[in-house]
Motif scaffolding. Structure first.
Motif, short mmCIF file in Angstrom:
data_model
loop_
_atom_site.label_atom_id
_atom_site.label_comp_id
_atom_site.label_asym_id
_atom_site.label_seq_id
_atom_site.Cartn_x
_atom_site.Cartn_y
_atom_site.Cartn_z
N ALA A 123 -70.89 46.07 -14.85
CA ALA A 123 -69.68 45.57 -14.19
C ALA A 123 -69.61 44.04 -14.17
CB ALA A 123 -69.63 46.11 -12.76
N HIS A 124 -70.75 43.36 -13.99
CA HIS A 124 -70.71 41.91 -13.84
C HIS A 124 -70.38 41.18 -15.15
CE1 HIS A 124 -74.87 42.32 -15.31
NE2 HIS A 124 -74.75 41.07 -15.72
N LEU A 125 -70.43 41.88 -16.27
CA LEU A 125 -70.09 41.27 -17.55
C LEU A 125 -68.66 41.58 -18.00
CD1 LEU A 125 -73.33 41.80 -19.69
CD2 LEU A 125 -72.57 39.72 -18.52
N GLN A 126 -68.00 42.47 -17.27
CA GLN A 126 -66.65 42.86 -17.68
C GLN A 126 -65.63 41.83 -17.19
OE1 GLN A 126 -65.70 46.95 -16.80
NE2 GLN A 126 -67.67 47.71 -17.54
N ARG A 127 -64.74 41.46 -18.12
CA ARG A 127 -63.70 40.48 -17.83
C ARG A 127 -62.36 41.00 -18.33
NH1 ARG A 127 -67.49 39.05 -15.56
NH2 ARG A 127 -68.54 37.01 -15.45
N PRO A 128 -61.29 40.81 -17.56
CA PRO A 128 -59.96 41.25 -18.02
C PRO A 128 -59.61 40.58 -19.36
CG PRO A 128 -59.88 40.65 -15.70
CD PRO A 128 -61.23 40.22 -16.21
N GLY A 129 -59.18 41.39 -20.30
CA GLY A 129 -58.80 40.86 -21.60
C GLY A 129 -59.95 40.54 -22.52
N GLY A 130 -61.18 40.71 -22.04
CA GLY A 130 -62.34 40.36 -22.84
C GLY A 130 -63.10 41.56 -23.36
N MET A 131 -62.47 42.75 -23.31
CA MET A 131 -63.15 43.97 -23.72
C MET A 131 -62.31 44.75 -24.71
SD MET A 131 -64.62 45.31 -20.07
CE MET A 131 -65.37 46.75 -20.84
N ARG A 132 -62.99 45.47 -25.59
CA ARG A 132 -62.29 46.34 -26.54
C ARG A 132 -61.77 47.59 -25.83
NH1 ARG A 132 -67.26 46.62 -30.57
NH2 ARG A 132 -68.24 46.59 -28.50
N GLU A 133 -62.43 47.99 -24.74
CA GLU A 133 -62.01 49.15 -23.99
C GLU A 133 -61.62 48.72 -22.58
OE1 GLU A 133 -65.24 51.87 -24.12
OE2 GLU A 133 -65.25 52.01 -26.30
N GLU A 134 -60.99 49.63 -21.84
CA GLU A 134 -60.56 49.31 -20.49
C GLU A 134 -61.77 49.08 -19.57
OE1 GLU A 134 -57.94 52.17 -18.85
OE2 GLU A 134 -56.45 52.00 -20.46
N MET A 135 -61.60 48.17 -18.61
CA MET A 135 -62.64 47.94 -17.62
C MET A 135 -62.88 49.23 -16.82
SD MET A 135 -61.51 44.14 -16.29
CE MET A 135 -62.83 44.10 -15.07
N ASN A 186 -75.47 38.92 -35.73
CA ASN A 186 -75.09 37.88 -34.76
C ASN A 186 -75.71 38.20 -33.40
OD1 ASN A 186 -73.45 36.52 -36.69
ND2 ASN A 186 -71.81 37.98 -36.32
N TRP A 187 -77.04 38.08 -33.33
CA TRP A 187 -77.75 38.57 -32.15
C TRP A 187 -77.49 37.75 -30.91
CZ3 TRP A 187 -81.23 35.38 -29.75
CH2 TRP A 187 -81.73 34.31 -30.50
N ARG A 188 -77.21 36.47 -31.05
CA ARG A 188 -76.96 35.65 -29.85
C ARG A 188 -75.72 36.12 -29.11
NH1 ARG A 188 -79.18 32.12 -33.54
NH2 ARG A 188 -80.98 30.88 -32.77
N ALA A 189 -74.65 36.38 -29.85
CA ALA A 189 -73.42 36.87 -29.23
C ALA A 189 -73.59 38.28 -28.70
CB ALA A 189 -72.28 36.83 -30.24
N ALA A 190 -74.50 39.04 -29.30
CA ALA A 190 -74.67 40.46 -28.93
C ALA A 190 -75.44 40.65 -27.63
CB ALA A 190 -75.39 41.19 -30.06
N ARG A 191 -76.04 39.59 -27.11
CA ARG A 191 -76.90 39.76 -25.93
C ARG A 191 -76.14 40.23 -24.70
NH1 ARG A 191 -80.05 34.09 -26.04
NH2 ARG A 191 -77.93 33.45 -26.63
N LYS A 192 -74.81 40.09 -24.69
CA LYS A 192 -74.01 40.57 -23.56
C LYS A 192 -73.16 41.77 -23.95
CE LYS A 192 -73.82 36.14 -21.11
NZ LYS A 192 -72.94 35.12 -20.47
N MET A 193 -73.54 42.40 -25.06
CA MET A 193 -72.80 43.57 -25.55
C MET A 193 -73.63 44.83 -25.37
SD MET A 193 -71.40 41.82 -29.08
CE MET A 193 -70.58 43.32 -29.63
N GLU A 194 -72.93 45.96 -25.14
CA GLU A 194 -73.65 47.23 -25.06
C GLU A 194 -74.39 47.48 -26.36
OE1 GLU A 194 -69.38 48.44 -26.33
OE2 GLU A 194 -70.31 46.94 -25.01
N GLY A 195 -75.60 47.98 -26.22
CA GLY A 195 -76.43 48.23 -27.38
C GLY A 195 -77.47 47.15 -27.64
#
Length: 286
Positions: A123-135, A186-195
């Motif tokens: 939840a703390h990483l989810q931002r409006p408009g910043g996700m491919r799927e709904e919050m 692109n591992w640096r950007a992936a650190r806040k991504m699921e997986g």
């Protein structure tokens, strides 16, 4: 000759067959194939000439589904649909078509196939408009974390059962976790991504040990980038080899020591892709 095990998320077996899966299978002819995301009813899985198919398609229409193709009919087959998982937290997933394992009849080996939930951001990483799927307030993340905790216990139980029976053990499949930086372009950007979240990577590390399970792909490929197994359908990621390795093969130590080759059977062009994943291949000495 050796003994080859393939793991392949086909992203729908019917679609993969339209793209040439049967030709791939006949040409490569691995000894065992773990399939994930069959995504069809049992009546539409079909037959695989030269193989016995053990499958669990699950109860969710058009989603999940796992299978193992073997040259010889297995000595035993266990799926969560028939033998529900014993670890706490996995009961809710038992009917979803996510895990199956077989005892091979022609060698002392248990092969397990897993399709692990993809999850989502906390939840703390989810931002409006910043996700491919709904919050979702972290609901998918929490669901995945419950699965990870339960599956670690279940995996221990299953590999130890194989050992007591005098069998080697290997887990193949789409684990929806990339373990180390070499597993993501692109591992640096992936650190806040699921997986590729720190807690997911820590969980993966907890599965591995020289006395428990070995990531045979990383051990053989070495401490260098790749090999990747998944690329987005969008853009030029496939051509530029910008992707992830979320497909894995984890083997018991004695079996891992017999691994002499690993490779990803990546198609030569985007037009010839069978799936958004490519088969992960491991060859063992007899």
């Amino acid at each position: 000759m050796g003994f080859t095990v393939a793991s392949f998320n086909v992203n729908g077996i019917r679609a993969a067959r339209r793209r040439g899966f049967d030709e791939w299978l006949a040409d490569r002819s691995p000894d065992v194939v773990g399939l994930q995301e069959l995504r069809c009813p049992l009546s539409e899985v079909g037959e695989f000439p030269g193989y016995t198919a053990s499958v669990d398609v699950g109860s969710i229409f058009g989603r999940n589904g796992v299978g193992l193709l073997t040259r010889v009919e297995p000595a035993a087959v266990r799926s969560w649909a028939v033998d529900p998982p014993k670890a706490r937290g996995l009961g809710a997933f038992a009917s979803h078509g996510r895990y199956i394992e077989v005892d091979l009849a022609d060698r002392p080996l248990t092969v397990a196939c897993l399709y692990l939930p993809k999850g989502g951001q906390p939840a703390h990483l989810q931002r409006p408009g910043g996700m491919r799927e709904e919050m979702d307030g972290g609901a998918k993340y929490q669901r995945k974390m419950r699965f990870l905790a339960g599956f670690a216990r279940e995996l221990d139980r299953n590999r130890l059962a194989a050992a007591r029976a005098g069998r080697d053990f290997t887990l193949v499949g789409d684990l929806n976790v990339a373990h180390v930086e070499h597993d993501v372009t692109n591992w640096r950007a992936a650190r806040k991504m699921e997986g590729f979240l720190p807690e997911e990577r820590e969980w993966f590390s907890s599965l591995l040990s020289p006395r428990r399970l070995v990531d045979v792909v990383r051990a053989t490929h070495g401490d260098r980038p790749g090999p990747l197994t998944w690329w987005s359908w969008r853009g030029d990621s496939f051509t530029k080899d910008v992707g992830w390795r979320v497909d894995h093969q984890l083997s018991s130590p004695a079996l891992a020591r017999r691994c002499d080759a690993v490779w990803v059977d990546k198609e030569p062009s985007p037009e010839s892709r069978l799936s958004d994943h490519a088969p992960l291949m491991v060859r063992y000495r007899d």
